[in-house]
Motif scaffolding. Structure first.
Motif, PDB file in Angstrom:
ATOM      1  N   GLY A 143       0.832  -1.205   0.000  1.00  0.00           N
ATOM      2  CA  GLY A 143       0.000   0.000   0.000  1.00  0.00           C
ATOM      3  C   GLY A 143       0.867   1.256   0.000  1.00  0.00           C
ATOM      4  O   GLY A 143       0.591   2.227  -0.699  1.00  0.00           O
ATOM      5  N   TRP A 144       1.937   1.199   0.763  1.00  0.00           N
ATOM      6  CA  TRP A 144       2.835   2.359   0.831  1.00  0.00           C
ATOM      7  C   TRP A 144       3.521   2.575  -0.516  1.00  0.00           C
ATOM      8  O   TRP A 144       3.642   3.690  -1.008  1.00  0.00           O
ATOM      9  CB  TRP A 144       3.878   2.120   1.927  1.00  0.00           C
ATOM     10  N   TRP A 145       3.933   1.468  -1.099  1.00  0.00           N
ATOM     11  CA  TRP A 145       4.576   1.538  -2.409  1.00  0.00           C
ATOM     12  C   TRP A 145       3.606   2.149  -3.428  1.00  0.00           C
ATOM     13  O   TRP A 145       3.961   3.022  -4.211  1.00  0.00           O
ATOM     14  CB  TRP A 145       5.024   0.131  -2.798  1.00  0.00           C
ATOM     15  N   ASN A 146       2.351   1.692  -3.380  1.00  0.00           N
ATOM     16  CA  ASN A 146       1.339   2.280  -4.259  1.00  0.00           C
ATOM     17  C   ASN A 146       1.159   3.767  -3.967  1.00  0.00           C
ATOM     18  O   ASN A 146       0.978   4.577  -4.871  1.00  0.00           O
ATOM     19  CB  ASN A 146      -0.006   1.577  -4.072  1.00  0.00           C
ATOM     20  N   ASP A 147       1.205   4.098  -2.701  1.00  0.00           N
ATOM     21  CA  ASP A 147       1.044   5.487  -2.290  1.00  0.00           C
ATOM     22  C   ASP A 147       2.150   6.356  -2.893  1.00  0.00           C
ATOM     23  O   ASP A 147       1.908   7.470  -3.367  1.00  0.00           O
ATOM     24  CB  ASP A 147       1.089   5.546  -0.760  1.00  0.00           C
ATOM     25  N   GLN A 148       3.353   5.815  -2.915  1.00  0.00           N
ATOM     26  CA  GLN A 148       4.466   6.577  -3.497  1.00  0.00           C
ATOM     27  C   GLN A 148       4.220   6.811  -4.979  1.00  0.00           C
ATOM     28  O   GLN A 148       4.459   7.880  -5.503  1.00  0.00           O
ATOM     29  CB  GLN A 148       5.802   5.837  -3.311  1.00  0.00           C
ATOM     30  N   ARG A 149       3.705   5.777  -5.633  1.00  0.00           N
ATOM     31  CA  ARG A 149       3.421   5.921  -7.062  1.00  0.00           C
ATOM     32  C   ARG A 149       2.367   7.004  -7.278  1.00  0.00           C
ATOM     33  O   ARG A 149       2.516   7.885  -8.123  1.00  0.00           O
ATOM     34  CB  ARG A 149       2.937   4.603  -7.651  1.00  0.00           C
ATOM     35  N   ILE A 150       1.326   6.944  -6.459  1.00  0.00           N
ATOM     36  CA  ILE A 150       0.252   7.915  -6.627  1.00  0.00           C
ATOM     37  C   ILE A 150       0.740   9.331  -6.350  1.00  0.00           C
ATOM     38  O   ILE A 150       0.369  10.281  -7.035  1.00  0.00           O
ATOM     39  CB  ILE A 150      -0.956   7.545  -5.737  1.00  0.00           C
ATOM     40  N   TRP A 151       1.617   9.472  -5.381  1.00  0.00           N
ATOM     41  CA  TRP A 151       2.186  10.818  -5.148  1.00  0.00           C
ATOM     42  C   TRP A 151       2.897  11.325  -6.395  1.00  0.00           C
ATOM     43  O   TRP A 151       2.736  12.460  -6.805  1.00  0.00           O
ATOM     44  CB  TRP A 151       3.186  10.798  -3.979  1.00  0.00           C
ATOM     45  N   LEU A 152       3.686  10.412  -6.967  1.00  0.00           N
ATOM     46  CA  LEU A 152       4.420  10.799  -8.168  1.00  0.00           C
ATOM     47  C   LEU A 152       3.438  11.217  -9.256  1.00  0.00           C
ATOM     48  O   LEU A 152       3.605  12.253  -9.909  1.00  0.00           O
ATOM     49  CB  LEU A 152       5.276   9.616  -8.642  1.00  0.00           C
ATOM     50  N   TYR A 153       2.390  10.430  -9.445  1.00  0.00           N
ATOM     51  CA  TYR A 153       1.434  10.706 -10.510  1.00  0.00           C
ATOM     52  C   TYR A 153       0.663  11.997 -10.231  1.00  0.00           C
ATOM     53  O   TYR A 153       0.426  12.786 -11.129  1.00  0.00           O
ATOM     54  CB  TYR A 153       0.458   9.529 -10.673  1.00  0.00           C
TER      55      TYR A 153
END
Ligand SMILES: O=c1ccn([C@@H]2O[C@H](COP(=O)(O)OP(=O)(O)O[C@H]3O[C@H](CO)[C@@H](O)[C@H](O)[C@H]3O)[C@@H](O)[C@H]2O)c(=O)[nH]1
Ligand SMILES: [Mn+2]
Length: 944
Positions: A591-601
Motif C-alpha cells: 500500500g505504501w509503495w502504491n502510495d508513493q506511485r500515486i504521489w508521483l502521478y
C-alpha cells in the motif's frame, strides 16, 4: 487526571464532555525531524558550493536541481507543522445524556447529490436512511436532500425511502443495528442471521422490494405511472424541465410537526425534505456551495436546527453515535462556545487491501489532521462536518456566545400546512434570491472556488473560531473513493487547484492569517495550499537526472565523497519514516509503495494541470468548475479494481504525461544498463550511483504503467493511442492508404418525435471500392459536438450514436456523449450506419471523423514467413501512427469545439485545450529526441 470544568451548576462539579490527549513520542519525533533538517541544510550547502562553472557541462541541470531541492526542503519544513503537535480527542457521551438529554439541540442534516447517473439514487437514499436513523431524538432531526440533478428518479427514490424508514428506523433502534445504511448493513450480515430472524427477514424483504422498484425505474428512466399519479410531487416536473433549467422543487415528504408522521411502532419520524433549487442556464449556480446555501435558507424556515451536519450523498453514517459525539464538543461547558465546527475524517468503504489509488488518504486522517487539531484549526472538508448554523451564516466569534440548545430554535407555526409552508419557503431557493446579498461572500459557503469547503472553513477560523477534528474508532462516515486513475487524478486536480487559488487569494493563511491563527496552523495549512507548485520541482526531478544520465553527466556526489551521506540520510530517513507512519496508520507495505506511485502521478499531472490552470485563471482565462466524481464503475472495471489493477482506459492528456515520463526513465535506464554491461563498467556507478538509483526507482514504480502500455490485453489497459504517442511518435511515415472525411452535420429536432435520426453511410466515405477489399478492417471514428445554438448554452448537450453493420447488427452504442472516439472491426463489406440522435431542443453541429485502417504491407507479405515477424511489427507501428493522426484530428476537433464554445464566453477552455496540446507536443518532441539518441547509439554499437 481529569480536571473538573470550572463551571458549576446547582453546586455540582461538572466533568468535561470531551478530553484532549497529546500524541505520544513527540520528543523523539522532534529530535528525528531536526536531524533530517540538518541533512537538508547539508544538501543545500553541497549544491550551493559545487555549482558547475559557466560553460561547464550540466550547469543548468545543477541549478535546476538546486531549485527543486530548495523547494522540497522548504515544503518538508512546512509539513512538520502537521506532525509537531498532534492531539487525540475522545468524548463522553454518557455525561452528555446525563446533563443535557432533554435540551439536546435540533440538528439539520444536509445531503447533496448532483447527478443521478453517477450518483445512483439507491446510494443516495441509503445515505439518507442512515442519517435518519441516528441515535438521537427523532423530533430533533430533519434531513434534507438537495438534488442538483433535479431528477424525478431521485425524488422517487426518496419517496420510497420515506416509506421504508417507517420500518427501518424502529428496526435499527430495537436491535441497535450498525451501520444504519440498509445496503451496508445487509451486506455485512451473515446468511444465518437472515434465516434465523423473522423480523430481520421481513425488513430485508421490504428493502429488496424497494431496491427493485427504484433500480427498475432508474433503468427504464421513468417512474411507474401509478406512483407518479399518486404523489403530487411529481407534478413539479414537466416536459420542459431539464437538469439545468427548472423551477424550485420543494417537497416535505415527512413533516415532523404532523402528529400522524409515525413509524410502525408509533414513534415520531424525523422530518424529511426533498429540494431541487431553481436552476436557470443564465444564472451561475455555484455548484455545491450554491446548493448548501439554498439548503441553509430553506431549512431555516422548516426546522431551523442550530446545528447543521452536511454529508456528500455517498457518505453514509457508519456510526449512529456521531451526532452525540459532535455535541460533546459543542456543549462542553468550558470550551464548547469557541468551537465553530467539528470535522470527522472522510473514510471510504471501497478501499482494497493495498489501495492502488491511495484514495484512503490514510496518513492525512490518521496523522496530519491530528496535527492541525493540535493548533485548533482542522480544515472543513465538505462532508462529515457539524457546523453551527450561525457561524455558517457569517457570525463572527465573540466570547459571550453560547449555544442555546433547542430553546433557540423553536419557530413553530403548527397552523401552517406542509403545502403552505412549501409555497412560502420555495422562494428562498430561487436563483434571484441571492442577488445583491452577502450570500456566497460573507454568508454561507463561499463562491468562486473549487474547494468551497476549505475556503469557508478558513474564513470561519480567521474570525477567531476554533475547530475540532474527531476520529472515532468506529468510523463515522463511509463513502466511495474514485475507482479509476483518471477520476482520482481529476479529483486531486480540483482540490489542488482550489487550494492553490486560496493561497493566491486574499485569504492566504501566510499573511491574512498573521495574528488571526497560530503560526503552526499557518504553516500546516500552507502544506495543503501549496501542493500545485510541487509539480514543477517534481517533474524536474523525475526527468532531468535521467536525461543527464543519457548524456553521461553526473549531478550528484560520487559514491566515495562524504557529501553522499546527507543525501543518503535524508532519503532513507524520510522514506523510512514515511513507511513507518503509513504502517501504523493501518496500511500495508505494498500500500505504501502504491502510495508513493500515486504521489508521483499526482505531482506530475494533477498538480501540474492545477498549477497551470490557476495561473491561467489569474490572467482571466480559466473559470472555476466542479466535475462531480463518478461513484459507479462497470462490472469489468470493478473486477479489476478488486484485483488492484490500475485502470487507464480513457485517453486523458494526464496519461500522456505519465506515459512520457515513464518512457524517459525506462529508456535512460536501459541505456545505462547497456553502458555498464558493454564499455565503461563500474566507473559509471562511481559517478552516477544516485542518478541510477533515482532512475531505477522511477522505473520500478512505473511497472504497472509499462504493463498497461505494452502487455495488458484487458479494456483497462492504456488506450493504444497513448501507447503510440509515448513510444512511436515521429519514427516513420505511414505507408498505407487512408480515407478521412470531415463532416459538419446539422442535426435538428423533429418535433413530433422529439428525435431526429441522421444516417451517415460509410459507403460514402469509402467510395473507392478497392479500399474495402479486406474484411476485418478496423474502422476508427470519432466525433465532437462543436456547437449548440443559443449564446448561453455553453455546455453542449450530448448526442447518442448507434453504429450498425450491413445486416443491421449493432456495433456500437454511445449515450449522451459530447465527444467520443472509438473503433470497431468491420466484419462485413457493405453499408454501415452511423445514427446520431440529438435529444436536446437545440441544433448541434458535430465534427465527425472516420477512417478505415488497412495496412497493405501486412497483407502483401503476410505469407512470406521470413519477413513475417518484422512486418508484423511494422504494421503495428503503422497502426500506432494512424492512431496518432487520428488522435491529432480528434484533439483539433475538440480544440475547435472549445474555441467555438468560447466565443462570447471566457477563453478559458480554448486555452486549456491549447495548453493540453502543447503538453502533448512537448511530450512528443521529447520522445523523438530520446528515441533518436537511442537509435543513434544502437546503430553506433552495431556498426562496430
Ligand atoms: O454542482 C454540484 C457538484 C457537486 N455536488 C455534490 O457535492 C458532493 C461532492 O462531490 P464529489 O464529486 O463526490 O466530490 P469529492 O471530490 O468527493 O468531494 C470532496 O471535495 C469537494 C470540494 O472539492 C467537497 O465539496 C466535498 O464535500 C468533498 O467530499 C457530492 O455529494 C455532489 O453531489 C453538488 O451538490 N452540486
Ligand atoms: Mn465524493
Amino acid at each position: 487526571m481529569e480536571k473538573p470544568n470550572s463551571e458549576h451548576r446547582n453546586g455540582e462539579v461538572l466533568l468535561p464532555l470531551f478530553e484532549t490527549r497529546r500524541a505520544e513520542g513527540r520528543i523523539i519525533y522532534r529530535t528525528f525531524a531536526t536531524s533530517v533538517f540538518v541533512g537538508i541544510l547539508l544538501i543545500w550547502m553541497y549544491r550551493a558550493s559545487n555549482v558547475p562553472k559557466l560553460g561547464e557541462e550540466g550547469r543548468l541541470g545543477w541549478i535546476g536541481l538546486f531549485g527543486a531541492e530548495l523547494w522540497f526542503g522548504f515544503y518538508w519544513v512546512l509539513t512538520q507543522a502537521t506532525r509537531w503537535n498532534r492531539v487525540h480527542r475522545s468524548t463522553f457521551k454518557d455525561r452528555l445524556s446525563q446533563r443535557h438529554e432533554n435540551e439536546l439541540p435540533k440538528v439539520d442534516i444536509f445531503v447533496c447529490t448532483a447527478n443521478h447517473e453517477i450518483e445512483p439514487p439507491m446510494m443516495v437514499i441509503n445515505t439518507v436512511l442512515s442519517v435518519m436513523a441516528y441515535d438521537y431524538p427523532p423530533e430533533k432531526l430533519a434531513v434534507y436532500l438537495q438534488d442538483d440533478g433535479g431528477s424525478n428518479l431521485t425524488f422517487y427514490a426518496l419517496l420510497e425511502a420515506s416509506r421504508f424508514c417507517q420500518h427501518w428506523i424502529p428496526f435499527c433502534k430495537k436491535f441497535n443495528v450498525e451501520p444504519r445504511s440498509p445496503a451496508a448493513y445487509f451486506a455485512s450480515c451473515s446468511w444465518d442471521a437472515i434465516i434465523k430472524d423473522e423480523e430481520f427477514a421481513s425488513v430485508q424483504k421490504l428493502y429488496e422490494e424497494m431496491e427493485n422498484r427504484v433500480t427498475t425505474a432508474v433503468k427504464l428512466g421513468r417512474i411507474p405511472e401509478n406512483t407518479s399519479l399518486k404523489h403530487k410531487g411529481f407534478t413539479q416536473w414537466n416536459s420542459s424541465s431539464t437538469r439545468r433549467d427548472h423551477d424550485t422543487i420543494l417537497q416535505i415528504l415527512i413533516d415532523g410537526r404532523d402528529p400522524n408522521a409515525k413509524d410502525i411502532v408509533g414513534c415520531t419520524l424525523p422530518t424529511l425534505v426533498y429540494l431541487a433549487r431553481e436552476k436557470r442556464p443564465q444564472h451561475p449556480h455555484n455548484f455545491k456551495a450554491g446548493a448548501m446555501n439554498a439548503l441553509i435558507r430553506v431549512s431555516s424556515e422548516i426546522s431551523n436546527g442550530p446545528l447543521i451536519l452536511n454529508v456528500d450523498c455517498d457518505m453514509y453514517s457508519n456510526n449512529s453515535g456521531s451526532v452525540r459525539d459532535a455535541f460533546c464538543f459543542f456543549m462542553d461547558e468550558e470550551k464548547g462556545h469557541e468551537i465553530a465546527y467539528v470535522q470527522f475524517p472522510q473514510n471510504f468503504e471501497n478501499i482494497t487491501k493495498n489501495d492502488v489509488y491511495s484514495s484512503s488518504l490514510r496518513v492525512a486522517f490518521e496523522v496530519e489532521f491530528q496535527g492541525l487539531d493540535g493548533y485548533e484549526g482542522p480544515m472543513y472538508i465538505g462532508t462529515g462536518c457539524f457546523h453551527r448554523r450561525d457561524t455558517l451564516c457569517g457570525r463572527e466569534f465573540s466570547k459571550e456566545y453560547r449555544i442555546q440548545g433547542s430553546r433557540e430554535s423553536v419557530r413553530k407555526n403548527t397552523k401552517e400546512s406542509a403545502d403552505e409552508l412549501e409555497a412560502r419557503v420555495k422562494d428562498l431557493a430561487s436563483c434571484a434570491y441571492e442577488h445583491n446579498t452577502e450570500w456566497g461572500k460573507k454568508m454561507g459557503l463561499r463562491y468562486g472556488c473549487p474547494v468551497e469547503d476549505l475556503i469557508t472553513g478558513l474564513s470561519i477560523l480567521f474570525t477567531g473560531w476554533k475547530s475540532i477534528y474527531y476520529n472515532p474508532t468506529r468510523k463515522a462516515f463511509l463513502g466511495i473513493a474514485p475507482m479509476s486513475l483518471d477520476q482520482m487524478l481529476l479529483q486531486h486536480k480540483r482540490w489542488s487547484e482550489g487550494n492553490f487559488q486560496i493561497f493566491l487569494s486574499r485569504f492566504n493563511p501566510a499573511w491574512y492569517g498573521l495574528g488571526r491563527i497560530s503560526p503552526g496552523l499557518q504553516m500546516a495549512l500552507c502544506t495543503y495550499l501549496l501542493r500545485a507548485p510541487n509539480s514543477l520541482a517534481m517533474i524536474f526531478y523525475s526527468v532531468v537526472p535521467s536525461l543527464y544520465l543519457l548524456r553521461g553527466i553526473s549531478l550528484f556526489p560520487q559514491v566515495s565523497s562524504p557529501w553522499i551521506l546527507p543525501f543518503a540520510y535524508v532519503i532513507i530517513a524520510k522514506y523510512g519514516y514515511s513507511l513507518a507512519e503509513f504502517l501504523w496508520s493501518g496500511g500495508t507495505v505494498l500500500g505504501w509503495w502504491n502510495d508513493q506511485r500515486i504521489w508521483l502521478y499526482k505531482k506530475t499531472t494533477s498538480y501540474l494541470f492545477a498549477f497551470v490552470d490557476t495561473i491561467l485563471g489569474l490572467v482571466g482565462f480559466s473559470e472555476t468548475s466542479f466535475i462531480v466524481t463518478n461513484k459507479m464503475s462497470d462490472p469489468d472495471a470493478s473486477q479489476r479494481y478488486e484485483k488492484e489493477m490500475m485502470e487507464f482506459r480513457t485517453s486523458s492528456p494526464m496519461f500522456t504525461v505519465l506515459a512520457t515520463l515513464a518512457m524517459i526513465n525506462l529508456i535512460s535506464l536501459v541505456w545505462v544498463a547497456k553502458r555498464v554491461v558493454t564499455d565503461v563498467g563500474a566507473g559509471v556507478f562511481e559517478t552516477m550511483a544516485l542518478q541510477i538509483v533515482l532512475c531505477g526507482v522511477l522505473v520500478m514504480i512505473n511497472v504497472p504503467l509499462y504493463s498497461a502500455l505494452f502487455f495488458r490485453k484487458d479494456t483497462g489497459k492504456m488506450p493504444s493511442s497513448i501507447t503510440a504517442k509515448s513510444v512511436f511518435t515521429g519514427i516513420s511515415k505511414p505507408l498505407s492508404t487512408q480515407s478521412n472525411l470531415y463532416l459538419y452535420i446539422y442535426i435538428d429536432r423533429i418535433y413530433e418525435k422529439a428525435q431526429l435520426r441522421f444516417y451517415q453511410l460509410l459507403s460514402q466515405i469509402i467510395k473507392d471500392e478497392n479500399s474495402v477489399e479486406y474484411e476485418g478492417d478496423t474502422i476508427h471514428f470519432s466525433f465532437v459536438v462543436i456547437k449548440s445554438e443559443g449564446s448561453w448554452h455553453y455546455a453542449p448537450d450530448g448526442v447518442d450514436l448507434v453504429v450498425k453493420g450491413p445486416s443491421g447488427e449493432q456495433l456500437e452504442d454511445f449515450r449522451d456523449k459530447t465527444s467520443e472516439k472509438s473503433e470497431f472491426m468491420a466484419r462485413q463489406k457493405g453499408v454501415h450506419q452511423f445514427c446520431f440522435i440529438n435529444k436536446s431542443p437545440y441544433h448541434e453541429t458535430i465534427d465527425f471523423d472516420v477512417h478505415e485502417a488497412h495496412f497493405s504491407y501486412y497483407d502483401q507479405h503476410a505469407k512470406d514467413e521470413h519477413f513475417n515477424p518484422l512486418l508484423e511489427q511494422i504494421s503495428k507501428l503503422e497502426e500506432a501512427l494512424y492512431n496518432i493522426q487520428f488522435e491529432q484530428h480528434w484533439l483539433e476537433a475538440q480544440t475547435d469545439s472549445q474555441a467555438i464554445v468560447n466565443e462570447g464566453m471566457s477563453r478559458r477552455v480554448l486555452h486549456k485545450a491549447l495548453w493540453e496540446s502543447a503538453a502533448l507536443i512537448g511530450a512528443s518532441v521529447l520522445q523523438v529526441y530520446l528515441l533518436r539518441r537511442l537509435f543513434e547509439r544502437k546503430l553506433g554499437t552495431s556498426r562496430v
